[in-house]
Design a protein around this motif. Sequence first.
Motif, mmCIF file in Angstrom:
data_model
loop_
_atom_site.group_PDB
_atom_site.id
_atom_site.type_symbol
_atom_site.label_atom_id
_atom_site.label_comp_id
_atom_site.label_asym_id
_atom_site.label_seq_id
_atom_site.Cartn_x
_atom_site.Cartn_y
_atom_site.Cartn_z
ATOM 1 N N UNK A 39 -14.314 16.235 -29.395
ATOM 2 C CA UNK A 39 -13.627 15.688 -29.752
ATOM 3 C C UNK A 39 -14.090 15.758 -32.028
ATOM 4 N N UNK A 40 -15.501 16.335 -32.024
ATOM 5 C CA UNK A 40 -16.113 15.818 -33.318
ATOM 6 C C UNK A 40 -15.669 16.876 -33.821
ATOM 7 N N UNK A 41 -15.952 17.988 -32.223
ATOM 8 C CA UNK A 41 -15.592 19.386 -33.096
ATOM 9 C C UNK A 41 -14.344 20.005 -34.158
ATOM 10 N N UNK A 42 -12.696 18.840 -33.423
ATOM 11 C CA UNK A 42 -11.490 19.287 -33.886
ATOM 12 C C UNK A 42 -10.962 18.486 -34.672
ATOM 13 N N UNK A 43 -12.042 17.664 -34.994
ATOM 14 C CA UNK A 43 -12.077 16.579 -35.817
ATOM 15 C C UNK A 43 -12.644 16.944 -37.585
ATOM 16 N N UNK A 44 -13.594 17.546 -36.955
ATOM 17 C CA UNK A 44 -14.748 17.961 -38.361
ATOM 18 C C UNK A 44 -13.693 18.134 -39.706
ATOM 19 N N UNK A 45 -14.335 17.384 -40.770
ATOM 20 C CA UNK A 45 -13.280 17.863 -41.833
ATOM 21 C C UNK A 45 -12.037 16.712 -41.673
ATOM 22 N N UNK A 46 -12.078 16.087 -41.570
ATOM 23 C CA UNK A 46 -10.722 15.022 -40.821
ATOM 24 C C UNK A 46 -11.458 13.744 -40.960
ATOM 25 N N UNK A 47 -10.013 12.772 -42.311
ATOM 26 C CA UNK A 47 -11.017 11.671 -42.446
ATOM 27 C C UNK A 47 -10.142 10.882 -41.078
ATOM 28 N N UNK A 48 -10.941 10.310 -40.127
ATOM 29 C CA UNK A 48 -10.179 9.475 -39.407
ATOM 30 C C UNK A 48 -11.326 8.493 -38.742
ATOM 31 N N UNK A 49 -10.593 7.580 -38.033
ATOM 32 C CA UNK A 49 -10.764 6.160 -37.896
ATOM 33 C C UNK A 49 -10.437 5.168 -36.587
ATOM 34 N N UNK B 285 -18.660 4.955 -29.063
ATOM 35 C CA UNK B 285 -18.452 6.248 -29.103
ATOM 36 C C UNK B 285 -18.519 6.659 -30.505
ATOM 37 N N UNK B 286 -16.984 7.341 -30.674
ATOM 38 C CA UNK B 286 -17.202 8.091 -31.442
ATOM 39 C C UNK B 286 -16.779 7.762 -32.522
ATOM 40 N N UNK B 287 -17.678 6.099 -33.002
ATOM 41 C CA UNK B 287 -17.344 5.696 -34.087
ATOM 42 C C UNK B 287 -19.148 5.978 -34.777
ATOM 43 N N UNK B 288 -19.526 5.799 -33.194
ATOM 44 C CA UNK B 288 -20.928 6.086 -33.621
ATOM 45 C C UNK B 288 -22.233 5.134 -33.436
ATOM 46 N N UNK B 289 -21.212 3.784 -33.297
ATOM 47 C CA UNK B 289 -21.895 2.578 -32.750
ATOM 48 C C UNK B 289 -22.854 2.788 -31.371
ATOM 49 N N UNK B 290 -22.065 3.280 -30.366
ATOM 50 C CA UNK B 290 -23.594 3.638 -29.167
ATOM 51 C C UNK B 290 -23.313 4.766 -28.851
ATOM 52 N N UNK B 291 -24.763 4.870 -28.190
ATOM 53 C CA UNK B 291 -24.772 6.166 -27.812
ATOM 54 C C UNK B 291 -24.640 6.812 -26.708
ATOM 55 N N UNK B 292 -24.502 8.006 -26.345
ATOM 56 C CA UNK B 292 -23.657 8.595 -25.120
ATOM 57 C C UNK B 292 -24.567 9.138 -24.380
ATOM 58 N N UNK B 293 -24.824 8.981 -23.446
ATOM 59 C CA UNK B 293 -25.846 8.463 -22.265
ATOM 60 C C UNK B 293 -25.498 10.234 -21.218
ATOM 61 N N UNK B 294 -24.668 9.923 -20.916
ATOM 62 C CA UNK B 294 -23.603 10.981 -20.204
ATOM 63 C C UNK B 294 -23.697 12.150 -20.659
ATOM 64 N N UNK B 295 -23.941 12.535 -20.239
ATOM 65 C CA UNK B 295 -24.033 14.417 -20.231
ATOM 66 C C UNK B 295 -22.151 14.979 -20.201
ATOM 67 N N UNK B 296 -21.365 14.447 -19.237
ATOM 68 C CA UNK B 296 -20.249 14.968 -19.352
ATOM 69 C C UNK B 296 -19.290 14.339 -20.597
ATOM 70 N N UNK B 297 -19.860 13.237 -20.753
ATOM 71 C CA UNK B 297 -19.386 12.284 -22.365
ATOM 72 C C UNK B 297 -19.859 12.797 -22.905
ATOM 73 N N UNK B 298 -21.062 13.189 -23.305
ATOM 74 C CA UNK B 298 -21.679 13.962 -24.406
ATOM 75 C C UNK B 298 -20.570 14.828 -24.734
ATOM 76 N N UNK B 299 -20.636 15.890 -24.415
ATOM 77 C CA UNK B 299 -19.785 17.321 -24.280
ATOM 78 C C UNK B 299 -18.334 16.960 -24.661
#
Length: 147
Positions: A109-119, A90-104
Amino acid sequence: MTPVADGGARRLIVEADGGSRGNPGQAGSGTLVIDPESGEILAEIGLYVGIASNNVAEYKGMIAGVTKALQIDPHAELHVRMDSKLVVEQMSGRWRIKHPGMAELAREAHGILAGTQVSFEWIPRLENSRADRLANEAMDKRMSFER
Protein backbone atom coordinates in the motif's frame (compact mmCIF):
# COMPACT_ATOMS: atom_id res chain seq x y z
CA MET A 1 -5.86 16.17 -13.13
CA THR A 2 -9.20 17.74 -12.34
CA PRO A 3 -8.73 20.75 -10.06
CA VAL A 4 -11.14 21.53 -7.25
CA ALA A 5 -12.74 24.95 -6.83
CA ASP A 6 -9.86 26.34 -4.75
CA GLY A 7 -7.34 25.44 -7.47
CA GLY A 8 -5.74 22.55 -5.55
CA ALA A 9 -5.54 18.91 -6.47
CA ARG A 10 -8.72 16.93 -6.92
CA ARG A 11 -9.83 15.09 -3.80
CA LEU A 12 -11.21 11.57 -3.88
CA ILE A 13 -12.71 9.53 -1.07
CA VAL A 14 -12.05 5.81 -0.83
CA GLU A 15 -14.42 3.81 1.35
CA ALA A 16 -13.15 0.28 1.92
CA ASP A 17 -14.14 -2.78 3.91
CA GLY A 18 -13.24 -6.41 4.15
CA GLY A 19 -14.76 -9.44 5.77
CA SER A 20 -14.15 -13.09 6.38
CA ARG A 21 -16.70 -15.82 7.08
CA GLY A 22 -14.59 -17.64 9.60
CA ASN A 23 -11.30 -16.11 10.55
CA PRO A 24 -9.65 -17.26 8.37
CA GLY A 25 -12.41 -18.26 5.99
CA GLN A 26 -14.04 -17.21 2.73
CA ALA A 27 -13.07 -13.55 2.45
CA GLY A 28 -13.97 -10.57 0.33
CA SER A 29 -13.41 -6.85 0.11
CA GLY A 30 -15.48 -3.95 -1.09
CA THR A 31 -14.43 -0.46 -2.03
CA LEU A 32 -15.90 2.67 -3.53
CA VAL A 33 -14.21 5.71 -5.02
CA ILE A 34 -16.29 8.83 -4.49
CA ASP A 35 -16.04 12.39 -5.76
CA PRO A 36 -16.72 14.44 -2.60
CA GLU A 37 -17.64 17.54 -4.61
CA SER A 38 -20.58 15.90 -6.39
CA GLY A 39 -21.13 12.80 -4.24
CA GLU A 40 -20.86 10.71 -7.41
CA ILE A 41 -19.63 7.14 -7.03
CA LEU A 42 -16.87 6.85 -9.61
CA ALA A 43 -16.12 3.15 -9.05
CA GLU A 44 -17.34 0.17 -7.06
CA ILE A 45 -15.14 -2.88 -6.62
CA GLY A 46 -15.88 -6.23 -5.06
CA LEU A 47 -12.82 -8.39 -4.57
CA TYR A 48 -13.05 -12.09 -3.83
CA VAL A 49 -10.00 -12.81 -1.66
CA GLY A 50 -10.43 -16.57 -1.13
CA ILE A 51 -9.47 -18.07 2.22
CA ALA A 52 -8.01 -15.28 4.34
CA SER A 53 -8.38 -13.41 7.61
CA ASN A 54 -10.61 -10.40 8.06
CA ASN A 55 -7.53 -8.16 8.38
CA VAL A 56 -6.09 -9.38 5.06
CA ALA A 57 -9.45 -8.68 3.39
CA GLU A 58 -9.52 -5.18 4.93
CA TYR A 59 -6.04 -4.39 3.58
CA LYS A 60 -6.86 -5.80 0.15
CA GLY A 61 -10.00 -3.65 -0.06
CA MET A 62 -8.04 -0.53 0.83
CA ILE A 63 -5.30 -1.39 -1.70
CA ALA A 64 -7.88 -1.98 -4.46
CA GLY A 65 -9.55 1.34 -3.64
CA VAL A 66 -6.45 3.52 -3.61
CA THR A 67 -5.19 1.81 -6.77
CA LYS A 68 -8.45 2.57 -8.57
CA ALA A 69 -8.58 6.15 -7.25
CA LEU A 70 -5.07 6.80 -8.59
CA GLN A 71 -6.04 5.27 -11.94
CA ILE A 72 -8.91 7.76 -12.08
CA ASP A 73 -6.63 10.67 -11.16
CA PRO A 74 -2.92 10.00 -10.49
CA HIS A 75 -2.55 13.43 -8.84
CA ALA A 76 -5.56 13.26 -6.53
CA GLU A 77 -5.42 13.73 -2.77
CA LEU A 78 -7.01 10.67 -1.17
CA HIS A 79 -9.08 10.37 1.97
CA VAL A 80 -9.51 6.72 2.98
CA ARG A 81 -12.42 5.85 5.26
CA MET A 82 -12.57 2.41 6.89
CA ASP A 83 -14.09 0.68 9.89
CA SER A 84 -10.87 -1.27 10.46
CA LYS A 85 -9.08 0.46 13.32
CA LEU A 86 -6.10 -1.85 12.71
CA VAL A 87 -5.58 -0.80 9.08
CA VAL A 88 -6.23 2.89 9.75
CA GLU A 89 -3.80 3.03 12.67
CA GLN A 90 -1.12 0.94 10.94
CA MET A 91 -1.31 2.91 7.70
CA SER A 92 -1.24 6.19 9.64
CA GLY A 93 1.95 5.03 11.37
CA ARG A 94 0.49 5.12 14.88
CA TRP A 95 0.54 1.35 15.45
CA ARG A 96 3.44 -0.99 14.79
CA ILE A 97 2.90 -3.84 12.38
CA LYS A 98 3.99 -7.09 14.00
CA HIS A 99 2.43 -9.69 11.70
CA PRO A 100 4.62 -10.41 8.61
CA GLY A 101 1.61 -10.76 6.30
CA MET A 102 0.18 -7.43 7.41
CA ALA A 103 3.61 -5.81 7.05
CA GLU A 104 3.82 -7.02 3.45
CA LEU A 105 0.37 -5.62 2.64
CA ALA A 106 1.24 -2.31 4.30
CA ARG A 107 4.47 -2.13 2.24
CA GLU A 108 2.45 -2.76 -0.92
CA ALA A 109 0.00 0.00 0.00
CA HIS A 110 2.77 2.46 0.89
CA GLY A 111 4.42 1.71 -2.46
CA ILE A 112 1.20 2.47 -4.34
CA LEU A 113 0.68 5.63 -2.30
CA ALA A 114 4.26 6.94 -2.59
CA GLY A 115 4.12 10.62 -3.46
CA THR A 116 0.36 10.82 -2.87
CA GLN A 117 -1.20 13.00 -0.22
CA VAL A 118 -3.40 10.61 1.74
CA SER A 119 -5.27 10.63 5.03
CA PHE A 120 -6.95 7.76 6.85
CA GLU A 121 -10.10 7.97 8.96
CA TRP A 122 -11.71 5.34 11.14
CA ILE A 123 -15.50 5.32 10.79
CA PRO A 124 -18.14 3.28 12.65
CA ARG A 125 -19.22 0.11 10.87
CA LEU A 126 -22.71 1.50 10.24
CA GLU A 127 -21.18 4.34 8.20
CA ASN A 128 -19.38 1.84 5.97
CA SER A 129 -22.41 -0.10 4.75
CA ARG A 130 -21.82 0.51 1.02
CA ALA A 131 -18.33 -1.02 1.08
CA ASP A 132 -19.58 -3.83 3.35
CA ARG A 133 -22.34 -4.62 0.85
CA LEU A 134 -19.75 -4.96 -1.95
CA ALA A 135 -17.52 -7.20 0.20
CA ASN A 136 -20.47 -9.48 0.97
CA GLU A 137 -21.49 -9.57 -2.69
CA ALA A 138 -17.97 -10.68 -3.65
CA MET A 139 -18.05 -13.39 -0.95
CA ASP A 140 -21.54 -14.55 -1.98
CA LYS A 141 -20.62 -14.78 -5.68
CA ARG A 142 -17.06 -15.98 -4.95
CA MET A 143 -15.87 -13.66 -7.67
CA SER A 144 -14.39 -10.22 -8.14
CA PHE A 145 -16.13 -7.45 -10.07
CA GLU A 146 -15.87 -3.77 -10.89
CA ARG A 147 -18.54 -1.34 -11.94
